[in-house]
Design a protein around this motif. Structure first.
Motif, PDB file in Angstrom:
ATOM      1  N   GLN A  18       0.809  -1.221   0.000  1.00 54.08           N
ATOM      2  CA  GLN A  18       0.000   0.000   0.000  1.00 54.08           C
ATOM      3  C   GLN A  18       0.842   1.273   0.000  1.00 54.08           C
ATOM      4  OE1 GLN A  18      -3.193  -0.159   2.921  1.00 54.08           O
ATOM      5  NE2 GLN A  18      -3.417  -2.372   2.647  1.00 54.08           N
ATOM      6  N   MET A  19       2.068   1.185  -0.538  1.00 53.22           N
ATOM      7  CA  MET A  19       2.948   2.355  -0.549  1.00 53.22           C
ATOM      8  C   MET A  19       3.602   2.566  -1.915  1.00 53.22           C
ATOM      9  SD  MET A  19       2.805   3.621   2.555  1.00 53.22           S
ATOM     10  CE  MET A  19       4.191   4.754   2.573  1.00 53.22           C
ATOM     11  N   GLY A  20       3.020   1.998  -2.971  1.00 58.14           N
ATOM     12  CA  GLY A  20       3.696   2.118  -4.257  1.00 58.14           C
ATOM     13  C   GLY A  20       2.729   2.372  -5.395  1.00 58.14           C
ATOM     14  N   ASN A  21       3.249   2.968  -6.455  1.00 56.92           N
ATOM     15  CA  ASN A  21       2.471   3.156  -7.672  1.00 56.92           C
ATOM     16  C   ASN A  21       2.577   1.868  -8.489  1.00 56.92           C
ATOM     17  OD1 ASN A  21       1.294   3.872 -10.063  1.00 56.92           O
ATOM     18  ND2 ASN A  21       2.311   5.861 -10.213  1.00 56.92           N
ATOM     19  N   LEU A  22       1.751   0.903  -8.145  1.00 56.73           N
ATOM     20  CA  LEU A  22       1.873  -0.427  -8.720  1.00 56.73           C
ATOM     21  C   LEU A  22       1.586  -0.444 -10.217  1.00 56.73           C
ATOM     22  CD1 LEU A  22       0.198  -2.592  -5.935  1.00 56.73           C
ATOM     23  CD2 LEU A  22       2.629  -2.199  -6.331  1.00 56.73           C
ATOM     24  N   HIS A  23       0.661   0.386 -10.651  1.00 55.91           N
ATOM     25  CA  HIS A  23       0.274   0.363 -12.065  1.00 55.91           C
ATOM     26  C   HIS A  23       1.459   0.691 -12.965  1.00 55.91           C
ATOM     27  CE1 HIS A  23      -2.141   0.759 -15.682  1.00 55.91           C
ATOM     28  NE2 HIS A  23      -1.585   1.934 -15.887  1.00 55.91           N
ATOM     29  N   GLY A  57       6.016   7.535  -0.736  1.00 54.67           N
ATOM     30  CA  GLY A  57       5.457   7.941   0.548  1.00 54.67           C
ATOM     31  C   GLY A  57       6.534   8.088   1.599  1.00 54.67           C
ATOM     32  N   SER A  58       6.163   7.873   2.857  1.00 52.10           N
ATOM     33  CA  SER A  58       7.044   8.136   3.988  1.00 52.10           C
ATOM     34  C   SER A  58       7.569   6.852   4.625  1.00 52.10           C
ATOM     35  CB  SER A  58       6.311   8.958   5.045  1.00 52.10           C
ATOM     36  OG  SER A  58       5.892  10.196   4.503  1.00 52.10           O
ATOM     37  N   PHE A  59       8.721   6.970   5.264  1.00 52.62           N
ATOM     38  CA  PHE A  59       9.448   5.832   5.815  1.00 52.62           C
ATOM     39  C   PHE A  59       8.654   5.090   6.892  1.00 52.62           C
ATOM     40  CE2 PHE A  59      12.671   3.671   8.326  1.00 52.62           C
ATOM     41  CZ  PHE A  59      13.588   3.233   7.380  1.00 52.62           C
ATOM     42  N   ASP A  60       8.190   5.802   7.909  1.00 50.52           N
ATOM     43  CA  ASP A  60       7.523   5.134   9.038  1.00 50.52           C
ATOM     44  C   ASP A  60       6.246   4.402   8.629  1.00 50.52           C
ATOM     45  OD1 ASP A  60       9.549   5.901  10.692  1.00 50.52           O
ATOM     46  OD2 ASP A  60       8.299   7.056  12.088  1.00 50.52           O
ATOM     47  N   PRO A  61       5.328   5.031   7.880  1.00 49.63           N
ATOM     48  CA  PRO A  61       4.137   4.290   7.449  1.00 49.63           C
ATOM     49  C   PRO A  61       4.482   3.054   6.625  1.00 49.63           C
ATOM     50  CG  PRO A  61       3.792   6.641   7.145  1.00 49.63           C
ATOM     51  CD  PRO A  61       5.240   6.464   7.511  1.00 49.63           C
ATOM     52  N   HIS A  93      15.168   3.210   0.380  1.00 50.45           N
ATOM     53  CA  HIS A  93      15.347   3.715   1.741  1.00 50.45           C
ATOM     54  C   HIS A  93      15.140   2.624   2.789  1.00 50.45           C
ATOM     55  CE1 HIS A  93      14.182   8.083   0.365  1.00 50.45           C
ATOM     56  NE2 HIS A  93      15.272   7.604  -0.210  1.00 50.45           N
ATOM     57  N   LEU A  94      14.145   1.780   2.576  1.00 54.44           N
ATOM     58  CA  LEU A  94      13.773   0.786   3.577  1.00 54.44           C
ATOM     59  C   LEU A  94      14.848  -0.263   3.799  1.00 54.44           C
ATOM     60  CD1 LEU A  94      10.041   0.232   2.546  1.00 54.44           C
ATOM     61  CD2 LEU A  94      10.925   1.730   4.346  1.00 54.44           C
ATOM     62  N   LEU A  95      15.785  -0.387   2.875  1.00 52.40           N
ATOM     63  CA  LEU A  95      16.866  -1.366   3.019  1.00 52.40           C
ATOM     64  C   LEU A  95      17.849  -0.995   4.121  1.00 52.40           C
ATOM     65  CD1 LEU A  95      17.729  -1.940  -0.749  1.00 52.40           C
ATOM     66  CD2 LEU A  95      16.333  -3.406   0.729  1.00 52.40           C
ATOM     67  N   PHE A  96      17.855   0.281   4.527  1.00 53.25           N
ATOM     68  CA  PHE A  96      18.857   0.767   5.467  1.00 53.25           C
ATOM     69  C   PHE A  96      18.340   0.725   6.910  1.00 53.25           C
ATOM     70  CE2 PHE A  96      20.309   2.036   1.371  1.00 53.25           C
ATOM     71  CZ  PHE A  96      21.692   1.953   1.460  1.00 53.25           C
ATOM     72  N   GLU A  97      19.169   1.178   7.834  1.00 51.34           N
ATOM     73  CA  GLU A  97      18.882   0.977   9.258  1.00 51.34           C
ATOM     74  C   GLU A  97      17.827   1.923   9.822  1.00 51.34           C
ATOM     75  OE1 GLU A  97      23.009  -0.353  11.190  1.00 51.34           O
ATOM     76  OE2 GLU A  97      23.241   1.300   9.750  1.00 51.34           O
ATOM     77  N   GLY A  98      17.701   3.093   9.252  1.00 47.62           N
ATOM     78  CA  GLY A  98      16.730   4.057   9.749  1.00 47.62           C
ATOM     79  C   GLY A  98      16.733   5.291   8.871  1.00 47.62           C
ATOM     80  N   SER A  99      15.882   6.265   9.229  1.00 48.26           N
ATOM     81  CA  SER A  99      15.735   7.464   8.406  1.00 48.26           C
ATOM     82  C   SER A  99      15.477   8.692   9.261  1.00 48.26           C
ATOM     83  CB  SER A  99      14.570   7.279   7.428  1.00 48.26           C
ATOM     84  OG  SER A  99      14.297   8.469   6.722  1.00 48.26           O
ATOM     85  N   GLU A 100      15.999   9.825   8.827  1.00 44.37           N
ATOM     86  CA  GLU A 100      15.681  11.105   9.464  1.00 44.37           C
ATOM     87  C   GLU A 100      14.212  11.471   9.269  1.00 44.37           C
ATOM     88  OE1 GLU A 100      20.021  13.389   9.174  1.00 44.37           O
ATOM     89  OE2 GLU A 100      18.376  14.010   7.853  1.00 44.37           O
ATOM     90  N   GLU A 101      13.538  10.772   8.371  1.00 40.72           N
ATOM     91  CA  GLU A 101      12.132  11.054   8.106  1.00 40.72           C
ATOM     92  C   GLU A 101      11.221  10.513   9.206  1.00 40.72           C
ATOM     93  OE1 GLU A 101       9.140  10.844   4.234  1.00 40.72           O
ATOM     94  OE2 GLU A 101      10.760   9.379   4.428  1.00 40.72           O
ATOM     95  N   GLY A 102      11.737   9.590  10.023  1.00 42.41           N
ATOM     96  CA  GLY A 102      10.896   8.990  11.046  1.00 42.41           C
ATOM     97  C   GLY A 102      11.703   8.349  12.154  1.00 42.41           C
TER      98      GLY A 102
END
Length: 217
Positions: A18-23, A57-61, A93-102
């Motif tokens: 639910q976080m990607g432009n699948l089409h 979208g955003s890292f935490d969600p 982004h999600l492959l890494f340890e964390g983000s300043e976004e969340g």
């Protein structure tokens, strides 16, 4: 009669969290010679042979949704099994340890974290539009067949900063800042830009990714 040509194509499993432009990703994979298949469960990840993790979208969600769908352990297992993997934009982004976004922990498949692009005079954030890659690792298989540093399409305000830049395969400059635009490490590849929106060059990269499945059979 069955379409023998179509039967020879590679099935590409695209994770829907639910976080990607699948089409647009599915269309890009299809136009690059693959057969896109949207998957949502741990069981489907286990059966998948080649995986794409898109993301807008955003890292935490995004991390919370992966947890909600119980996809984190299966993703880690798929990577450990050396299944070909491509992350796109937030999927990088999600492959890494964390983000300043969340505040959520990332998948931690690669050491490093995600940083915000710094404000500078005369640049816009998000970094949006076409920009030219600097291929810091010309041997990355995604670049196979490219004769020069390509122009690709970006939409982002954050970027991945690996602890070890040996995994970086491309960078991009926005204002005075040069940031990581793509990585490759073993079976993991990921890009900050959107290959599915980067015209013929992006489709060429996706085709290179689709063809990687032939080396993992």
């Amino acid at each position: 009669m069955p379409d023998k040509k179509n039967n020879s194509k590679t099935e590409i499993s695209i994770i829907d969290y639910q976080m990607g432009n699948l089409h647009s990703v599915c269309k890009g994979i299809e136009r690059s010679g693959g057969i896109p298949k949207i998957i949502t469960s741990a069981a489907e990840i286990k059966k998948a042979k080649i995986i794409v993790l898109p993301g807008v979208g955003s890292f935490d969600p995004a991390m919370k949704q992966l947890k909600k769908q119980d996809l984190i352990s299966p993703l880690n297992e798929a990577i450990a099994e050396k299944k070909p993997f491509l992350g796109i934009c937030l999927g990088l982004h999600l492959l890494f340890e964390g983000s300043e976004e969340g505040v959520e922990n990332g998948l931690a498949l690669l050491p490093g974290s995600v940083k915000k692009i710094k404000n500078e005079p005369e640049i816009t954030i998000p970094h949006m539009g076409w920009n030219q890659l600097k291929l810091t690792n010309p041997n990355c298989y995604l670049w196979k067949g490219l004769t020069k540093n390509p122009w690709v399409y970006f939409v982002h305000s954050y970027f991945a900063q690996p602890t070890n830049y040996v995994v970086e395969s491309a960078a991009v400059t926005h204002g005075t800042q040069q940031v990581t635009a793509a990585i490759q490490f073993e079976n993991i590849a990921a890009v900050q830009f959107h290959p599915e929106k980067s015209a013929a060059i992006g489709l060429h990269m996706l085709k290179n990714f689709v063809q990687q499945d032939q080396t993992h059979k």
